[in-house]
Design a protein around this motif. Structure first.
Motif, short mmCIF file in Angstrom:
data_model
loop_
_atom_site.label_atom_id
_atom_site.label_comp_id
_atom_site.label_asym_id
_atom_site.label_seq_id
_atom_site.Cartn_x
_atom_site.Cartn_y
_atom_site.Cartn_z
N ALA A 80 -30.63 160.47 5.17
CA ALA A 80 -31.82 159.61 5.20
C ALA A 80 -33.12 160.41 5.28
CB ALA A 80 -31.74 158.67 6.40
N ASP A 81 -33.05 161.68 5.67
CA ASP A 81 -34.26 162.48 5.87
C ASP A 81 -34.62 163.37 4.69
OD1 ASP A 81 -34.54 161.45 8.45
OD2 ASP A 81 -33.18 162.97 9.25
N MET A 82 -33.69 163.60 3.77
CA MET A 82 -33.94 164.57 2.69
C MET A 82 -33.57 164.01 1.33
SD MET A 82 -32.19 168.02 4.10
CE MET A 82 -32.47 168.66 5.72
N THR A 83 -34.33 164.45 0.34
CA THR A 83 -33.90 164.21 -1.03
C THR A 83 -32.85 165.27 -1.37
OG1 THR A 83 -35.56 165.67 -1.97
CG2 THR A 83 -36.19 163.36 -1.67
N ALA A 84 -32.18 165.10 -2.48
CA ALA A 84 -31.17 166.08 -2.88
C ALA A 84 -31.80 167.45 -3.10
CB ALA A 84 -30.45 165.61 -4.14
N ALA A 85 -33.00 167.50 -3.71
CA ALA A 85 -33.65 168.79 -3.97
C ALA A 85 -33.97 169.52 -2.67
CB ALA A 85 -34.91 168.58 -4.80
N VAL A 86 -34.50 168.83 -1.69
CA VAL A 86 -34.84 169.46 -0.41
C VAL A 86 -33.56 169.92 0.29
CG1 VAL A 86 -35.78 169.04 1.89
CG2 VAL A 86 -36.98 168.20 -0.13
N PHE A 87 -32.52 169.10 0.26
CA PHE A 87 -31.25 169.47 0.87
C PHE A 87 -30.71 170.76 0.27
CE2 PHE A 87 -26.64 169.45 0.59
CZ PHE A 87 -26.30 169.40 1.94
N TRP A 88 -30.70 170.87 -1.07
CA TRP A 88 -30.16 172.06 -1.72
C TRP A 88 -31.06 173.26 -1.52
CZ3 TRP A 88 -25.33 172.03 -2.15
CH2 TRP A 88 -24.63 170.87 -2.43
N GLN A 89 -32.39 173.05 -1.36
CA GLN A 89 -33.28 174.17 -1.02
C GLN A 89 -32.88 174.77 0.32
OE1 GLN A 89 -37.14 172.41 -1.01
NE2 GLN A 89 -37.55 172.90 -3.15
N VAL A 90 -32.68 173.92 1.30
CA VAL A 90 -32.30 174.38 2.64
C VAL A 90 -30.94 175.04 2.60
CG1 VAL A 90 -31.74 173.60 4.97
CG2 VAL A 90 -33.73 172.65 3.79
N TYR A 91 -30.02 174.45 1.88
CA TYR A 91 -28.66 174.99 1.77
C TYR A 91 -28.68 176.41 1.18
CZ TYR A 91 -23.69 175.15 0.60
OH TYR A 91 -22.38 175.50 0.51
N VAL A 92 -29.36 176.59 0.06
CA VAL A 92 -29.43 177.89 -0.61
C VAL A 92 -30.16 178.90 0.26
CG1 VAL A 92 -30.38 179.12 -2.61
CG2 VAL A 92 -29.21 176.94 -2.93
N ALA A 93 -31.25 178.50 0.91
CA ALA A 93 -31.97 179.42 1.79
C ALA A 93 -31.08 179.88 2.95
CB ALA A 93 -33.24 178.76 2.32
N CYS A 94 -30.31 178.98 3.53
CA CYS A 94 -29.38 179.36 4.61
C CYS A 94 -28.32 180.33 4.11
CB CYS A 94 -28.71 178.12 5.20
SG CYS A 94 -29.81 177.13 6.21
N LEU A 95 -27.81 180.08 2.91
CA LEU A 95 -26.83 180.99 2.34
C LEU A 95 -27.41 182.39 2.17
CD1 LEU A 95 -25.02 178.95 -0.45
CD2 LEU A 95 -24.04 179.83 1.65
N MET A 96 -28.63 182.46 1.68
CA MET A 96 -29.24 183.77 1.43
C MET A 96 -29.62 184.49 2.71
SD MET A 96 -31.45 183.37 -2.05
CE MET A 96 -32.61 182.24 -1.36
#
Length: 128
Positions: free
Chosen positions: A105-121
């Protein structure tokens, strides 16, 4: 013209040799915490501690993380249904909305994947 290969500076070679000197002949395994923390979780050969926070204080590092995260988050992510040799878009699948449109409910898919990729890196892992 005679082109010769340049050798790396002696201090880099001596720093690596010095770091390995205490470990030559010592059996290492995945549980060898002292070795792994010395190479991946501790200080580098300059003696400076490198953490995620210290890395992100460098504008170049932050720019690289942001560029990759922003770019990868815009790639299409769809769910397909396979039947035989054909694949069709499965918009009615329960995962389609989570992966493609709105994961929470708090994120769009783009924002979610930005956070996901940044955490991975930055941390080497991302938990969903």
């Amino acid at each position: 013209m005679n082109q010769t290969k340049q050798k790396p500076p002696g201090r880099v070679k001596s720093a690596i040799a010095g770091a390995l000197a205490g470990w030559i002949g010592v059996p290492l395994g995945l549980e060898s915490g002292a070795f792994w923390s010395a190479w991946f979780g501790g200080r580098n050969f300059t003696g400076e501690s490198v953490t995620v926070n210290s890395t992100l204080q460098l504008s170049t590092a932050w720019a690289c993380v942001r560029l990759l995260a922003d770019t990868l988050s815009t790639l299409p992510l769809n769910v397909y249904r396979e039947s035989g040799d054909t694949k069709t878009l499965a918009k009615d699948h329960e995962l389609y909305r989570l992966l493609h449109t709105r994961p929470n409910a708090d994120m769009t898919a783009a924002v979610f994947w930005q956070v996901y990729v940044a955490c991975l890196m930055l941390w080497g892992a991302a938990y969903v």
